[in-house]
Design a protein around this motif. Structure first.
Motif, PDB file in Angstrom:
ATOM      1  N   CYS A 289       0.842  -1.193   0.000  1.00 27.32           N
ATOM      2  CA  CYS A 289       0.000   0.000   0.000  1.00 27.32           C
ATOM      3  C   CYS A 289       0.878   1.245   0.000  1.00 27.32           C
ATOM      4  O   CYS A 289       1.935   1.253   0.641  1.00 27.32           O
ATOM      5  CB  CYS A 289      -0.902  -0.012   1.233  1.00 27.32           C
TER       6      CYS A 289
ATOM      7  N   ASP B 184      -9.536   1.460  -4.450  1.00 29.32           N
ATOM      8  CA  ASP B 184     -10.504   0.459  -4.024  1.00 29.32           C
ATOM      9  C   ASP B 184     -11.083   0.858  -2.672  1.00 29.32           C
ATOM     10  O   ASP B 184     -10.394   0.815  -1.653  1.00 29.32           O
ATOM     11  CB  ASP B 184      -9.820  -0.910  -3.931  1.00 29.32           C
TER      12      ASP B 184
ATOM     13  N   SER C  34     -11.129  -2.033   0.198  1.00 29.06           N
ATOM     14  CA  SER C  34      -9.918  -2.748   0.597  1.00 29.06           C
ATOM     15  C   SER C  34      -9.754  -2.777   2.110  1.00 29.06           C
ATOM     16  O   SER C  34     -10.285  -1.935   2.838  1.00 29.06           O
ATOM     17  CB  SER C  34      -8.688  -2.089  -0.041  1.00 29.06           C
TER      18      SER C  34
ATOM     19  N   ASP D 245      -2.290  -1.022  -3.411  1.00 33.89           N
ATOM     20  CA  ASP D 245      -3.395  -0.147  -3.038  1.00 33.89           C
ATOM     21  C   ASP D 245      -2.854   1.244  -2.739  1.00 33.89           C
ATOM     22  O   ASP D 245      -1.647   1.412  -2.474  1.00 33.89           O
ATOM     23  CB  ASP D 245      -4.110  -0.686  -1.797  1.00 33.89           C
TER      24      ASP D 245
END
Length: 460
Positions: A176, A371, A374, A414
């Motif tokens: 991330c 997203d 997530s 992400d």
């Protein structure tokens, strides 16, 4: 030391945190100004020293322009890896005479810290630097690995980072990317941003006579480049805010009904918003709310115009040249290259006779969406609510962070866009500020985020 003890320790360190931000803001790291190159490097070096003093592995990585700062904490087996991205470069400060206090003389007024870069992005990225450095200083083990990538060219398009990113992919491998370069929805209402608009910027030059002409002797006999420029710019958008370039909306993904309904529930007050930015009423593409137009609809804006006499008094001429800088904010799925091709066609079809034009593209980047379902988003919700005392709302942002889409493509990760600023922080404008309480809340939210993310298994 427990996490509760750590959070209390962070509060006690608030005066030092503020003083360090003030110290960093004094460095005029304007990346677009070649005369400030030494200052830009100085700002990077300040950050290197901060990381090194906290025990992080750190490197000042040269580029063809301004250097990047790379730092990391030790890996934690089985835990997620997070990259914190930000930038230490700042925008130019003009018009200087509109600043109440000097742009690089950080000043506290009414609970705010005023300086160029206060919220964009030194103050916001420093919240994460402070939380990690203080966490390590406490002796408490971080529950995950954190890598920092802080560049000095975001305000000029991140060209070198974009070029170098594939070569850095292995080094920056992560689950991330965390970015704090946006804002809250409103005062007292924190937010997580899940979408950014893209951008395409240009300079258009229109040339007419070989030199400036006397407007009395030649007026009415030749096309005035400034008038030609005005005609062309006005042809780009109609009275309803609809952009007139052929095919401009072909790839636009329409807002979903769910998004529009969710945004209608936000505490919107368009009259108050207009008043806060000093206009009598709002304007934009018909059929959409101000939030929809700002966050999820493409736009065209003129950023600057130059033509003819700019000095004191009157000089009655037909200028030889007129120039405009303009930009498009693009939504996800729009391609800057396709926009450029369509723009060339539009200019050719709308250019008045008797002048020549040159279009110079500057930088472009597509928009992005994150997203919203997530596990990283869920962790961020918990962290922000704990620090700000209120559950964050999900919003999009009308601005652009060009490198974010490349992170998604190259690092396959992400992205969390967590902003602590406010809409009236005057980013890119005179009297830029950052509310001091939000700076400290951002540090608290950052520390809580590491705790929440550390609970996740990397394999999950």
């Amino acid at each position: 030391m427990s996490t509760t003890d750590l959070l209390e320790s962070l509060k006690k360190e608030s005066p030092r945190h503020l003083n360090e931000l003030i110290e960093w803001l004094k460095i005029p790291s304007i990346s677009s100004d070649s005369s400030r190159k030494t200052d830009v490097t100085k700002a990077a070096t300040w950050l290197v020293d901060k990381f090194r003093g906290a025990g992080l592995s750190v490197e000042l990585l040269p580029t063809q322009g301004h250097p990047m700062v790379l730092a990391e904490t030790p890996p934690i087996n089985g835990a997620p890896v997070v990259v914190v991205y930000g930038h230490y470069d700042v925008q130019p400060v003009e018009p200087l005479d509109e600043w109440i206090t000097g742009p690089f003389e950080p000043t506290v007024r009414d609970g705010n810290l005023y300086a160029r870069g206060a919220t964009d992005d030194k103050g916001q990225v420093l919240t994460h630097v402070q939380s990690v450095c203080d966490w390590l200083a406490s002796g408490k083990t971080l529950p995950l690995q954190i890598k920092f990538l802080i560049e000095g060219e975001e305000e000029v398009g991140s060209e070198n980072l974009e070029r170098m990113l594939p070569d850095l992919a292995e080094r920056l491998a992560c689950d991330c990317v965390v970015i704090s370069d946006s804002g809250q929805y409103s005062d007292g209402q924190p937010a997580i941003t899940y979408g950014l608009r893209g951008i395409a910027t240009y300079e258009l030059q229109i040339d007419g006579p070989s030199q400036d002409l006397h407007s009395g002797s030649f007026g009415g006999a030749v096309m005035n480049p400034a008038i030609a420029l005005s005609h062309v710019l006005s042809s780009m958008v109609d009275a309803n805010g609809r952009i007139q370039i052929p095919g401009y909306y072909d790839d636009v993904v329409e807002l979903s009904t769910a998004e529009r309904e969710a945004w209608k529930k936000l505490p919107q007050d368009e009259a108050a918003f207009a008043k806060s930015i000093g206009v009598s009423e709002l304007f934009g593409e018909a059929g959409f709310t101000a939030d929809e137009r700002r966050w999820a609809r493409p736009t065209f804006d003129v950023n600057g115009i130059t033509a003819g006499h700019q000095g004191e008094g009157v000089k009655t001429i037909i200028p030889a040249t007129a120039k405009a800088k303009f930009s498009f904010r693009l939504v996800p799925n729009q391609d800057p290259a396709k926009i450029t091709a369509a723009l060339e066609t539009h200019l050719a079809n709308h250019m008045p006779p008797g002048v020549r034009h040159t279009l110079t593209p500057d930088h472009g980047a597509p928009g992005m969406l994150a997203d919203t379902e997530s596990r990283f988003m869920a962790a961020a919700n918990q962290a922000i609510e704990g620090a700000f005392g209120k559950k964050p709302v999900l919003i999009r942002e009308g601005g652009s962070i060009p490198i974010v889409t490349r992170f998604q493509e190259v690092l396959r990760c992400d992205c969390l866009l967590l902003g602590w600023g406010l809409s009236d922080d005057n980013a890119h404008s005179p009297n830029e500020k950052f509310r001091i309480a939000d700076y400290h809340r951002g540090i608290q939210a950052s520390a809580r985020l590491w705790e929440e993310l550390g609970k996740l298994s990397r394999q999950a």
